[in-house]
Design an enzyme around this catalytic site. Structure first.
Site, PDB file in Angstrom:
ATOM      1  N   ASP A  74      13.361  25.286  51.805  1.00 60.45           N
ATOM      2  CA  ASP A  74      13.483  25.238  50.347  1.00 60.45           C
ATOM      3  C   ASP A  74      12.164  24.677  49.794  1.00 60.45           C
ATOM      4  OD1 ASP A  74      13.892  24.367  47.751  1.00 60.45           O
ATOM      5  OD2 ASP A  74      15.759  23.292  48.184  1.00 60.45           O
ATOM      6  N   GLN A  98      10.041  22.189  45.626  1.00 62.55           N
ATOM      7  CA  GLN A  98       9.176  21.059  45.256  1.00 62.55           C
ATOM      8  C   GLN A  98       7.847  21.058  46.015  1.00 62.55           C
ATOM      9  OE1 GLN A  98       9.831  19.320  42.718  1.00 62.55           O
ATOM     10  NE2 GLN A  98      12.047  19.492  42.447  1.00 62.55           N
TER      11      GLN A  98
HETATM   12  N1  C6P Z   1      15.657  20.572  41.231  1.00 61.19           N
HETATM   13  C1  C6P Z   1      15.351  18.627  39.848  1.00 61.19           C
HETATM   14  O1  C6P Z   1      15.300  18.037  38.768  1.00 61.19           O
HETATM   15  P1  C6P Z   1      16.573  25.894  40.503  1.00 61.19           P
HETATM   16  O2  C6P Z   1      17.413  25.037  39.603  1.00 61.19           O
HETATM   17  O3  C6P Z   1      17.378  26.974  41.159  1.00 61.19           O
HETATM   18  O4  C6P Z   1      15.318  26.362  39.883  1.00 61.19           O
HETATM   19  O5  C6P Z   1      16.087  24.940  41.706  1.00 61.19           O
HETATM   20  C2  C6P Z   1      17.044  24.341  42.533  1.00 61.19           C
HETATM   21  C3  C6P Z   1      16.399  23.364  43.453  1.00 61.19           C
HETATM   22  C4  C6P Z   1      16.435  23.595  44.808  1.00 61.19           C
HETATM   23  N2  C6P Z   1      15.834  22.787  45.663  1.00 61.19           N
HETATM   24  C5  C6P Z   1      15.161  21.699  45.265  1.00 61.19           C
HETATM   25  C6  C6P Z   1      14.483  20.828  46.265  1.00 61.19           C
HETATM   26  C7  C6P Z   1      15.087  21.393  43.905  1.00 61.19           C
HETATM   27  O6  C6P Z   1      14.418  20.312  43.512  1.00 61.19           O
HETATM   28  C8  C6P Z   1      15.736  22.245  42.976  1.00 61.19           C
HETATM   29  C9  C6P Z   1      15.736  21.920  41.523  1.00 61.19           C
HETATM   30  C10 C6P Z   1      15.610  20.107  39.857  1.00 61.19           C
HETATM   31  O7  C6P Z   1      15.187  18.042  40.922  1.00 61.19           O
HETATM   32  C11 C6P Z   1      16.838  20.459  39.091  1.00 61.19           C
HETATM   33  S1  C6P Z   1      18.289  19.791  39.829  1.00 61.19           S
END
Ligand code: C6P
Length: 425
Positions: A218, A221
């Site tokens: 994933d 980040q």
């Molecule tokens: N984290 C945060 O404030 P999306 O929402 O699908 O674009 O990303 C999801 C997601 C998946 N993996 C990681 C490691 C993430 O950090 C995130 C999104 C945001 O930390 C929203 S919860």
């Protein structure tokens, strides 16, 4: 960009591309930007949730709508052809950016969450059974954790978690014990959105492949702030979101090894993803279109490519160095404050974010006071509830940095945290 002494590039010049950073806050949030009491400068430290979009990216998107807005792959007319070329080229830009072999390995999705669901449904539901296990970590985002939990419940596959040590790193002995010959999938976050931990993806990939399993990293980040090469990481699947890397919302990426994607059934059915349809049966388009059913996020895909161009014009190594500089400084400054507990590894070993709590102050109260100082941070469980349970807290406050943040903004954060702590003392 010229680098002033302390930064790897000219942050002041770069900030001019982000007019939103010039605004003040403090007014009525129901009339954004127009509150009568707008009076403090915005210090935006919520970049791990969503980053801002620079003018060149906004302009690229506006140019699409102004001059060649049209559906893709459907029309012979000039506008449709122009939109199709730009949208397809955006896949090539992404492929180059992450070291994929070509556009066949790059599926545009809505976001990271959808990319994970795509693999969980199209691969997991079809492939997994009670004899298999899926290995996650205790620091997974709900996008991965909840998704595989559901697939586990439906298929009978055992979902297990690699433990997180007290210092916020993965227990690699536990990883070696949990990844075994029945492991079909390891899904692991590259950089934790709560702890800031940078996980050893290559090592986990080699453990996983030694047992003939697949690994999904994933990159939500990591891709925004460091060079990432999927071949070098040796992953089978990889995902990230445009809105955390100077791109628009509504666009994300699933990378998958071509042979795997070829072997998978589509996730969504409908227009765009078919080759031939009769009343009896249908056949599928080539990759990547087989996984992009319906009208895709055209402007957003083109905008993502513009965001990549923008980040590459700064240089991903320099962005990584900048994030490290700010994260280390913030970690050091916050560690010096009595009553502040920081989660995750030391300042020089983390991605560009710091999650913490202040003794006796609820995370939501703290972030509300920070907001009064103009400092925008995230408060809550950051979609890592089980990890917060393990940390023994319901919520934390998280400051996260990006290309346009400065040392002075970290100082503003520390000053506001100090004031909040003293208020509750
Ligand atoms: N984290 C945060 O404030 P999306 O929402 O699908 O674009 O990303 C999801 C997601 C998946 N993996 C990681 C490691 C993430 O950090 C995130 C999104 C945001 O930390 C929203 S919860």
């Amino acid at each position: 960009m010229e680098a002033p002494e302390q930064y790897p590039f000219d942050v002041a010049a770069l900030r001019a591309d982000f007019p939103i950073l010039e605004r003040s806050v403090g007014g009525d949030p129901t009339t954004p930007g127009e509150g009568p009491d707008d009076d403090v400068d915005l210090v935006y430290l919520d970049n791990a949730a969503t980053s801002h979009t620079p003018d060149p990216v906004v302009e690229t998107i506006a140019d699409y709508y102004r001059t060649y807005n049209s559906n893709v792959h459907r029309g012979i007319h000039q506008l449709s052809q122009e939109a199709s070329v730009a949208y397809e080229d955006a896949h090539d830009t992404v492929a180059d950016f992450i070291g994929a072999a070509g556009r066949e390995e790059v599926i545009f999705t809505k976001n990271t969450t959808e990319a994970m669901n795509l693999v969980a449904y199209a691969w997991g539901l079809e492939t997994l059974g009670p004899e298999d296990n899926v290995v996650l970590t205790e620091m997974e985002h709900h996008a991965s954790l909840v998704t595989w939990q559901q697939i586990g419940a439906r298929t009978g596959a055992d979902v297990r978690y690699i433990e997180v040590e007290a210092d916020g790193t993965l227990d690699m002995d536990d990883a070696a014990a949990k990844i075994d010959d029945d492991t079909a999938m390891v899904s692991v976050v590259h950089i934790s959105n709560t702890l800031g931990t940078v996980n050893p993806i290559r090592e986990l990939a080699s453990m996983t492949h030694a047992h003939d399993g697949l690994i999904f990293a994933d990159g939500a980040q990591s891709v925004p702030n460091r060079p990432v090469d999927v071949v070098d990481l040796d992953v089978d699947f990889f995902a990230f979101s445009g809105h955390k890397m100077c791109g628009p919302t509504g666009i994300g990426v699933l990378y998958g090894r071509q042979a795997l994607l070829e072997s998978m059934q589509p996730y969504l059915y409908g227009g765009e993803m078919i080759r031939k349809v009769t009343f009896e049966e249908s056949t599928w388009e080539d990759l990547p279109w087989k996984f992009e059913a319906g009208t895709p996020s055209i402007a957003q895909g083109i905008g993502l490519a513009a965001a990549i161009d923008y980040l590459e014009s700064i240089g991903l190594e320099r962005i990584e160095a900048h994030e490290e500089l700010l994260a280390e400084y913030a970690h050091e400054q916050l560690s010096d404050l009595d009553g502040v507990e920081i989660y995750g590894p030391g300042g020089d070993e983390r991605g560009g974010l710091v999650a913490f709590n202040v003794d006796g102050v609820h995370a939501h109260d703290l972030s509300s006071i920070l907001n009064d100082y103009g400092v925008a941070v995230r408060a809550g469980d950051h979609c890592t509830q089980p990890l917060h349970d393990k940390l023994g807290v319901a919520a934390s406050v998280r400051a996260s940095f990006y290309v346009y943040n400065t040392v002075e903004e970290v100082d503003a954060l520390v000053e506001a945290v100090t004031a909040a702590r003293d208020l509750f003392a």
